[in-house]
Design a protein around this motif. Structure first.
Motif, PDB file in Angstrom:
ATOM      1  N   ASP A 143      27.348-124.398 -14.894  1.00  0.00           N
ATOM      2  CA  ASP A 143      26.398-125.531 -14.055  1.00  0.00           C
ATOM      3  C   ASP A 143      26.062-125.722 -15.006  1.00  0.00           C
ATOM      4  O   ASP A 143      25.182-125.167 -16.310  1.00  0.00           O
ATOM      5  CB  ASP A 143      25.773-124.647 -12.558  1.00  0.00           C
ATOM      6  CG  ASP A 143      26.437-123.745 -13.116  1.00  0.00           C
ATOM      7  OD1 ASP A 143      25.533-123.124 -14.184  1.00  0.00           O
ATOM      8  OD2 ASP A 143      25.360-122.974 -11.846  1.00  0.00           O
ATOM      9  N   CYS A 183      17.772-120.433 -13.055  1.00  0.00           N
ATOM     10  CA  CYS A 183      18.689-120.233 -12.786  1.00  0.00           C
ATOM     11  C   CYS A 183      19.376-119.594 -13.538  1.00  0.00           C
ATOM     12  O   CYS A 183      20.627-119.333 -13.698  1.00  0.00           O
ATOM     13  CB  CYS A 183      19.099-121.152 -11.666  1.00  0.00           C
ATOM     14  SG  CYS A 183      20.326-119.740 -10.865  1.00  0.00           S
ATOM     15  N   HIS A 219      21.104-121.361 -15.810  1.00  0.00           N
ATOM     16  CA  HIS A 219      22.135-123.103 -16.676  1.00  0.00           C
ATOM     17  C   HIS A 219      22.129-123.481 -17.710  1.00  0.00           C
ATOM     18  O   HIS A 219      23.296-123.396 -18.101  1.00  0.00           O
ATOM     19  CB  HIS A 219      22.251-123.823 -15.420  1.00  0.00           C
ATOM     20  CG  HIS A 219      22.477-123.516 -14.129  1.00  0.00           C
ATOM     21  ND1 HIS A 219      22.174-124.490 -12.506  1.00  0.00           N
ATOM     22  CD2 HIS A 219      22.942-122.209 -12.946  1.00  0.00           C
ATOM     23  CE1 HIS A 219      22.281-123.886 -11.399  1.00  0.00           C
ATOM     24  NE2 HIS A 219      22.546-122.804 -11.552  1.00  0.00           N
ATOM     25  N   GLU A 226      24.661-127.895  -9.040  1.00  0.00           N
ATOM     26  CA  GLU A 226      25.419-127.547  -8.233  1.00  0.00           C
ATOM     27  C   GLU A 226      24.376-126.198  -7.407  1.00  0.00           C
ATOM     28  O   GLU A 226      24.337-126.038  -6.542  1.00  0.00           O
ATOM     29  CB  GLU A 226      24.983-125.751  -9.448  1.00  0.00           C
ATOM     30  CG  GLU A 226      26.221-124.550  -8.749  1.00  0.00           C
ATOM     31  CD  GLU A 226      25.171-123.954  -7.541  1.00  0.00           C
ATOM     32  OE1 GLU A 226      25.921-122.768  -6.546  1.00  0.00           O
ATOM     33  OE2 GLU A 226      24.140-123.068  -8.193  1.00  0.00           O
ATOM     34  N   GLU A 227      22.674-126.677  -7.528  1.00  0.00           N
ATOM     35  CA  GLU A 227      21.670-126.076  -6.915  1.00  0.00           C
ATOM     36  C   GLU A 227      21.666-127.252  -5.969  1.00  0.00           C
ATOM     37  O   GLU A 227      21.078-128.962  -6.166  1.00  0.00           O
ATOM     38  CB  GLU A 227      20.477-125.876  -7.628  1.00  0.00           C
ATOM     39  CG  GLU A 227      20.332-125.359  -8.510  1.00  0.00           C
ATOM     40  CD  GLU A 227      20.641-123.577  -8.033  1.00  0.00           C
ATOM     41  OE1 GLU A 227      20.284-122.808  -6.854  1.00  0.00           O
ATOM     42  OE2 GLU A 227      20.567-123.372  -8.625  1.00  0.00           O
ATOM     43  N   HIS A 256      27.733-116.208 -13.565  1.00  0.00           N
ATOM     44  CA  HIS A 256      26.837-116.578 -13.250  1.00  0.00           C
ATOM     45  C   HIS A 256      25.927-115.160 -13.875  1.00  0.00           C
ATOM     46  O   HIS A 256      25.535-113.908 -13.532  1.00  0.00           O
ATOM     47  CB  HIS A 256      25.927-116.533 -11.514  1.00  0.00           C
ATOM     48  CG  HIS A 256      24.941-117.292 -11.923  1.00  0.00           C
ATOM     49  ND1 HIS A 256      23.365-117.112 -12.256  1.00  0.00           N
ATOM     50  CD2 HIS A 256      24.895-118.254 -11.342  1.00  0.00           C
ATOM     51  CE1 HIS A 256      23.010-117.653 -11.503  1.00  0.00           C
ATOM     52  NE2 HIS A 256      23.285-118.960 -10.637  1.00  0.00           N
TER      53      HIS A 256
HETATM   54 NI    NI Z   1      23.027-120.185 -10.299  1.00  0.00          NI
END
Ligand code: NI
Length: 408
Positions: free
Chosen positions: A89, A114, A116, A149-150, A174
């Protein structure tokens, strides 16, 4: 012959390990550069341009402009055999970074909280390593750089734009703060929950706070609905089936002496199967409308149009991942988890189309040592995890499409 295959795999593994060490400093630089420029769902124009620039420099062909514009599919073309897809992502979050790192976000209220940036750097690292083995590949490796993705459901747009056409299997990962760097964690079957949101609009009747009998108080109704919703999971869902109903946002009123006209409740629901999801939705709607009616108000309930499905790892692909990772990073570094996570991932959408598996990549500096959580303003993808992620993904690709060297 199996002995010969084993020996060749061992030789390949050594070559990959050496190659990863060579490219690692460059990959870390790429990660820091990406971290500096976080962009949110479907606005990843700088990020997309940056990735294309790296692919150009390395001579890796790609198609860009997917998934509303910022998605990229790059291909390392080998023989006419099978095609494996690996996905990262690319989006960041609406969070103000608080890490004080030299490569902290330069964009206000935007952050790669996150991690990414780490997923992108790792996938670029995989591309760089596999490029050296291109002539020996019996099949192709497709690299998916997916926006949104979020809360954007970018995976569905990538699929609609053909990202999975001709793909035989897909893998993704992830960062996972609860696990230490150097390790991965995986489980067969349900790994992550489905996610949907609900929004309840309550219509009351505004009046003076000193004269409540002349109105209908939506604040009181919101309080009763919030309390009553706690009975959904505890009283209506089979206790052997994990589920969550969380009220996360309530909004009503503006000052101390006015009873407002309306109130808003928002929250999230999580489960692992369509049947439970349907039961949660039905119960939320019934309880919200029924409770509102009890107090002479009314309620309207809405759910997300495109919820994320539960992420279900394919059994055979998970076994291949476990075997490959055990050889690539060591058996002790492959953790088999028993319980699924209640967070969601739109990688689940790919797994509805083709077999594959998703795994967690350890981030913590030492066992049991706390690491900032995902979506925290202090989160920073741990560079120490890059070799683990790259080795696992690169070897997965080689193992899946089988290397000409090992089948000769
Ligand atoms: Ni994430």
């Amino acid at each position: 012959m199996p002995q010969k295959v084993g020996l060749l795999r061992h030789v390949m593994r050594e070559l990959i390990r050496q190659r990863i060490q060579t490219v690692l400093p460059e990959v870390i630089d790429l990660r820091h550069e990406l971290h500096t420029h976080p962009e949110i769902r479907f606005e990843e124009t700088w990020t997309s341009e940056f990735i294309c620039g790296v692919l150009d420099a390395w001579g890796i062909p790609y198609q860009r402009g997917l998934a509303k514009g910022t998605g990229i599919v790059a291909t390392i073309e080998g023989g006419a055999g099978r095609t494996i897809a690996l996905r990262s992502d690319i989006d960041g979050l609406e969070i103000a970074e608080a890490t004080n790192l030299p490569y902290a976000s330069r964009i206000p209220e935007r952050m790669h909280a996150c991690g990414h940036d780490g997923h992108m750097a790792a996938l670029l690292g995989v591309a760089r390593v596999l490029l050296d083995f291109r002539d020996t590949l019996a099949g192709s490796v497709r690299l998916l750089f997916q926006p949104g993705e979020e809360q954007g459901g970018g995976a569905r747009y990538m699929i609609a734009d053909g990202a999975l056409d001709g793909v035989d299997a897909i893998f993704g990962m992830h960062g996972w703060p609860q696990l230490e760097a150097g390790k991965i964690a995986v489980k067969s079957g349900s790994l992550m929950a489905s996610a949907d949101f609900f929004r309840i609009n309550i219509q009351g009747k505004g009046c003076h706070g000193a004269d409540p009998a002349s109105g209908i108080d939506p604040v009181l109704v919101a309080a009763h609905i919030t309390t009553a919703l706690q009975a959904v999971v505890s009283r209506e869902i089979d206790p052997r089936k994990p589920a969550v109903v969380s009220v996360a946002h309530i909004d009503a009123g503006s000052t101390t002496n006015i009873i407002p006209d309306t109130a808003l409740i928002e929250g999230t629901i999580r489960s692992f199967d369509a049947e439970t999801d349907a039961m949660l939705r039905e119960a939320i709607e019934r309880i919200a409308c029924g409770t509102a009616k009890t107090f002479r108000a009314s309620a309207e309930v809405a759910f997300g149009e495109k919820p994320y499905p539960a992420l279900v790892n394919d059994q055979a692909m998970t076994q291949m991942l476990i075997r490959t990772a055990s050889e690539a990073i060591g058996e002790d570094n492959v953790v088999i988890i028993e319980e699924p996570a209640m967070v969601a991932e739109d990688f689940a959408c790919y797994l509805e189309e083709v077999p594959g598996a998703f795994f967690f990549l350890g981030m913590a500096d030492a066992p049991g040592q706390p690491y900032p959580t995902l979506h925290s303003p202090y989160y920073d993808f741990n560079d120490k995890a890059l070799p683990t992620g790259i080795a696992t993904m690169a070897e997965l690709a080689l193992r899946f499409i089988e290397n000409k060297m090992s089948v000769r």
